[in-house]
Design an enzyme around this catalytic site. Structure first.
Site, PDB file in Angstrom:
ATOM      1  N   GLY A 134       0.811  -1.212   0.000  1.00  0.00           N
ATOM      2  CA  GLY A 134       0.000   0.000   0.000  1.00  0.00           C
ATOM      3  C   GLY A 134       0.846   1.263   0.000  1.00  0.00           C
ATOM      4  N   ALA A 135       1.826   1.294   0.882  1.00  0.00           N
ATOM      5  CA  ALA A 135       2.647   2.496   0.999  1.00  0.00           C
ATOM      6  C   ALA A 135       3.835   2.185   1.905  1.00  0.00           C
ATOM      7  CB  ALA A 135       1.842   3.648   1.589  1.00  0.00           C
ATOM      8  N   MET A 136       4.827   3.081   1.878  1.00  0.00           N
ATOM      9  CA  MET A 136       6.030   2.898   2.692  1.00  0.00           C
ATOM     10  C   MET A 136       6.462   4.233   3.268  1.00  0.00           C
ATOM     11  SD  MET A 136       8.236   0.802   3.874  1.00  0.00           S
ATOM     12  CE  MET A 136       9.512   1.323   5.022  1.00  0.00           C
ATOM     13  N   GLU A 137       6.817   4.172   4.544  1.00  0.00           N
ATOM     14  CA  GLU A 137       7.018   5.392   5.332  1.00  0.00           C
ATOM     15  C   GLU A 137       8.418   5.967   5.221  1.00  0.00           C
ATOM     16  OE1 GLU A 137       6.521   2.262   6.609  1.00  0.00           O
ATOM     17  OE2 GLU A 137       7.766   1.914   8.380  1.00  0.00           O
ATOM     18  N   ASN A 138       9.043   5.953   4.051  1.00  0.00           N
ATOM     19  CA  ASN A 138      10.380   6.549   3.936  1.00  0.00           C
ATOM     20  C   ASN A 138      10.340   7.980   4.458  1.00  0.00           C
ATOM     21  OD1 ASN A 138      11.021   4.205   2.272  1.00  0.00           O
ATOM     22  ND2 ASN A 138       9.849   5.273   0.689  1.00  0.00           N
ATOM     23  N   HIS A 188      -1.487   6.785   8.374  1.00  0.00           N
ATOM     24  CA  HIS A 188      -0.677   5.659   8.869  1.00  0.00           C
ATOM     25  C   HIS A 188       0.805   5.956   8.600  1.00  0.00           C
ATOM     26  CE1 HIS A 188       0.107   1.088   8.978  1.00  0.00           C
ATOM     27  NE2 HIS A 188       1.229   1.592   8.512  1.00  0.00           N
ATOM     28  N   GLU A 189       1.120   6.322   7.363  1.00  0.00           N
ATOM     29  CA  GLU A 189       2.532   6.580   7.026  1.00  0.00           C
ATOM     30  C   GLU A 189       3.065   7.783   7.800  1.00  0.00           C
ATOM     31  OE1 GLU A 189       3.776   4.158   5.549  1.00  0.00           O
ATOM     32  OE2 GLU A 189       1.875   3.316   4.877  1.00  0.00           O
ATOM     33  N   GLU A 243       4.182  -1.066  13.310  1.00  0.00           N
ATOM     34  CA  GLU A 243       3.041  -1.283  12.419  1.00  0.00           C
ATOM     35  C   GLU A 243       1.707  -1.264  13.166  1.00  0.00           C
ATOM     36  OE1 GLU A 243       3.094  -0.737   9.517  1.00  0.00           O
ATOM     37  OE2 GLU A 243       5.226  -0.927   9.094  1.00  0.00           O
TER      38      GLU A 243
HETATM   39 ZN   LIG Z   1       3.145   0.816   8.271  1.00  0.00          ZN
END
Ligand SMILES: [Zn+2]
Length: 870
Positions: free
Chosen positions: A274-278, A308-309, A331
């Site tokens: 879904g997505a990544m928190e870089n 969330h991110e 998470e």
């Molecule tokens: Zn996450």
């Protein structure tokens, strides 16, 4: 290829002797637009200290070629130093400078530096994705979360491109057709959090500002990116609006200024997750850029992911788990915060906890009943373990448990604990005890027994009401029975937990509405807890345990309450209570305690009244699963016909132009089988049939084509014609799925072969092939692939990247062959392959369990005569 794995012990050992002062990473991706160029140049210089001079260590690197390795001015021979996965160096000094020059590969699997060519305009796009350990596919590094360091990236790319990384760029210089971007050093971060996004991206910029408590001004430049060809569909204002609300909310809640300078959000193609928190450079799957009309559930889901991110910027990026054992710490927290912030930040998605109860928890319940489930705090031996733990326990159960913890300690203590935790461990690494310690300080409660019950055990408890009444119908006792987490009756009390719950008592009013007349909050402990406040009250029409969804459990009903639901589930006025009732009857169906056809009857009777669009879409998906997998085989055709008839009826009844109308149109496409339904589907595509208010846009067109393709009523020319009209990444995926869905042996063979005999396909097209291949109603056509499936498992696991292998193992498992023979084949493979990779065994065990569950549900359904009350 030597082992690509990395064990916890190796990571501990390395962190025990090394401290990293900084990375300089230089990437040259000017070759990217040339399809013949398979690699790019990558040069890493690491400055680090070693507490045991003279010792050796290794760097992680997955690259086709290493050109040079230089340690403290001494050249090492790459042929001996590099083994295909690690660069070994010895004779370390107290202070070291190590440079590795390599040719790294452009990725087609979404792992490392992914390269995508847009079919719409031929443009090339790059982005990185690393978690848990794929930075080593792009540059040599110490690939473990607790060796944090500042990273300084320099990227040379085609001159027309935009290039982004975690930090802002400090300078740009153009030389011929290439341009070099020098980025500022990052704050100390983990390797898996570094990022580069490069290509002719469409960029929308904005900024966020606020005054901090000490009077200083905080300015955060914002940007939202997507491919150029998606720009007409890009509602960046909506995304940036949620972003600003979130930044307000998190600054107020966390009391720690956003630590990473700017905030870019890139929507990228063929993204595996879904997505990544870089930090400062979040990546999202571009399906969040909606090409066609979607329901509000999709907008809510996207806003949830944005938040969330953003929560991860503090929980995960600023403070990072030491090893993947505590992956859940970040998470679960971010997953909880995604829903919490949707409401706390005053977005328009006020039903966030309904979605959480209905969808996130369904994921957790499913995962938590597999034989492979694990405590929230997991034992992660190595990277393969880590890869599979991005699961329903780590995210959804962990978040549910945190929701229960907030009910247990109170939200003030919870967030004060979080604030202390951020300040205390900023830019560091932590373990569970660090968070619990902070929460114990602020709540004054001993959380060790709570953690032992909730975080260190696996499984879900079922809570069942037990009610007795007197002759006048007044309650003489109401008790809550708690089931243990073990399925075997020999240990019925294993895994009992303390639950803070609310019990709702519901009665019908004069109009037939089911309304809550009483609410009793209590602590449930042990196997049987008496609800003190219930005695003497008139027995209600419905007793709903875990009303308001405070705890994590499966809710059961007494017989009278269940009867009330059969005749009036849709009459529950409260949206969350109704969602909980839907969730509970679905769990009964999955557990073989309610016949699938009874569940289908409930959906057909009440889904038309369901106001929450996300819940409605869950009901569609679940009722389809009920017919495909849980219904007795002799009732399948009848069940499928009823679903399609129901879909058509509700489609015609829905408010024109509404989300509900679109959801029912999609459901009709998924269930259409008979001539009447398929005739309407074709008419909608051709424009000869119309449903008032329903726009047949591109994504809906593909859904309709899929229905025709699966029924054998779409010609190759027609499908190719649709692709020509929608020559996009999304179109290619849909077209691939339609081809694989055709009900012919040739179509199945082609889909199978495209995935199994070639490693050319990106994960999105692997998924499209498996989704089209594995249509349950075509089980007769796919039956002959069950045996070959089990034969190829080990080869797939050995030869493919883990992202692709996971999709093949999960997507081609013969789940539609719900018979004892297929179960026996799965068991035979498991028995015959005790030495197979644990992660592979885990995937097969879970699919095998899905199959066994389907057989139990079918037995339950077959034992019940047809329910004609639908
Ligand atoms: Zn996450």
């Amino acid at each position: 290829m030597p082992g690509k794995n990395l064990s916890r012990e190796e990571a501990q050992q390395r962190a025990g002797v090394l401290a990293v002062d900084g990375y300089l990473v230089r990437l040259d991706v000017t070759s990217a637009p040339d399809p013949a160029a398979a690699t790019f140049r990558s040069t890493t210089t690491i400055t680090f200290r070693c507490s045991e001079p003279g010792a050796g260590t290794f760097l992680d690197l997955l690259a086709p070629a290493v050109r040079s390795v230089t340690l403290n001015g001494r050249a090492l021979d790459p042929a001996t130093a590099y083994d295909g996965a690690r660069v070994h160096v010895d004779g370390l000094a107290a202070e070291n400078v190590l440079t590795v020059e390599a040719d790294c590969a452009y990725s087609r699997t979404g792992e490392g530096l992914h390269r995508f060519v847009d079919p719409a305009d031929g443009e090339t796009y790059l982005y990185t994705h690393y978690e848990p350990a794929d930075a080593r596919r792009v540059f040599a590094n110490f690939e473990q979360p607790d060796l944090k360091a500042p990273f300084t990236f320099t990227v040379t790319a085609p001159a027309a491109w935009d290039v982004r990384s975690n930090a802002v760029h400090e300078s740009v210089s153009t030389e011929g057709s290439a341009r070099t971007w020098e980025f500022a050093p990052t704050k100390p971060i983990s390797t898996y959090l570094t990022a580069v996004v490069a290509g002719p991206y469409h960029v929308v910029t904005d900024h966020y500002g606020r005054e901090l408590a000490d009077g200083t001004a905080l300015e955060i430049p914002l940007a939202a990116l997507c491919r150029k060809s998606l720009a007409p569909h890009f509602d960046a204002e909506e995304i940036l609006g949620v972003t600003k609300l979130g930044l307000d909310f998190f600054h107020e809640t966390f009391d720690y200024p956003y630590p990473f300078g700017k905030y870019d959000q890139a929507f990228v193609p063929e993204y595996n997750i879904g997505a990544m928190e870089n930090p400062g450079c979040v990546t999202f799957k571009e399906e969040f850029v909606f090409r066609s009309k979607v329901t509000d559930a999709s907008y809510e889901a996207r806003a949830n992911v944005v938040l969330h991110e953003m929560a991860h910027m503090w929980f995960g990026d600023l403070v990072t788990p030491r090893w993947w054992d505590d992956l859940w710490l970040k998470e679960s927290f971010a997953d909880f915060m995604g829903s919490y912030a949707l409401i706390g930040a005053r977005t328009r998605y006020s039903s966030a906890w309904v979605t959480f109860a209905n969808q996130r928890k369904a994921w957790a319940y499913r995962q938590d009943q597999f034989p492979t489930t694990h405590p929230v705090t997991a034992d992660i031996r190595d990277l393969e373990d880590a890869k599979l733990n991005f699961d329903g326990i780590t995210y959804a159960k962990g978040a549910s448990v945190l929701k229960q913890l907030v009910a247990y300690v109170g939200s003030e203590a919870f967030f004060e604990g979080a604030r202390r935790y951020f300040k205390r461990h900023a830019f560091g690494n932590t373990e569970l005890g660090d968070l619990l310690g902070a929460l114990e300080e602020t709540s004054g409660r001993d959380l060790k027994s709570w953690a032992a019950a909730w975080l260190q055990t696996a499984g879900v408890n079922a809570l069942t009401p037990q009610v007795t009444t007197d002759a006048e119908g007044r309650i003489t006792e109401l008790a809550v029975l708690q089931g243990g987490t073990a399925d075997d009756s020999a240990t019925p009390s294993r895994g009992l937990r303390p639950h803070r719950i609310a019990v709702g008592l519901y009665d019908r009013d004069a109009d037939g509405a089911l309304l809550r007349t009483d609410r009793i909050e209590l602590d449930v402990t042990g196997a049987r807890t008496v609800v003190a406040g219930a005695v003497g009250r008139r027995r209600p029409d419905l007793i709903l345990l875990n009303d308001e969804d405070l705890t994590y459990c499966k809710v059961r009903f007494d017989a009278d309450s269940l009867e009330t639901l059969r005749t009036g589930l849709g009459d529950i006025r409260d949206e969350l209570a109704r969602a909980l009732a839907w969730s509970a009857v679905w769990n009964l169906t999955r557990d073989g305690l309610m016949p699938a056809r009874d569940y289908v009857a409930l959906v057909l009777r009440f889904a038309g009244q369901e106001g929450n669009i996300g819940v409605l879409q869950s009901l569609h998906a679940q009722s389809k699963t009920a017919v495909d997998l849980y219904a007795a085989p002799e009732w399948r055709a009848e069940g499928a016909r009823r679903l399609a008839d129901g879909a058509l009826h509700e489609l015609r009844a829905a408010v024109p132009g509404s989300d509900h109308q679109l959801a029912w149109a999609r459901f009709l496409a998924q269930t259409a089988g008979g001539a009447e339904h398929l005739g309407l589907v074709r008419g909608l595509l051709a424009g000869s049939a119309r449903i008032d208010g329903l726009e047949v846009d591109q994504e809906l067109r593909w859904s309709l084509w899929l229905a025709l393709a699966a029924a054998g009523q779409a010609t190759d020319e027609e499908l190719a014609g649709e692709l020509a009209a929608d020559n996009t990444a999304g179109g290619k995926r849909q077209y691939t799925q339609c081809l694989a869905a055709r009900p012919t042996p040739e179509a199945k063979a082609a889909a199978w072969s495209a995935v199994v005999d070639s490693d050319e396909l990106p994960s999105a097209l692997v998924e499209a092939n498996s989704a089209g291949f594995a249509i349950p109603a075509q089980r007769d056509l796919t039956a002959l692939y069950a045996a070959p499936y089990f034969k190829l498992l080990e080869r797939v696991w050995a030869e493919r990247t883990i992202e692709i292998a996971m999709r093949i193992v999960g997507g081609f498992f013969p789940i539609a062959q719900t018979d004892e023979q297929t179960l026996a084949e799965a068991d035979a493979w498991l028995e015959g392959h005790p030495q197979a990779a644990p992660a592979l065994r885990r995937l097969v065990l879970e699919r095998r369990d899905d199959l066994a569950r389907a057989l139990r549900a079918q037995a339950c359904d077959g034992a019940r005569p047809a329910d004609d009350r639908a």
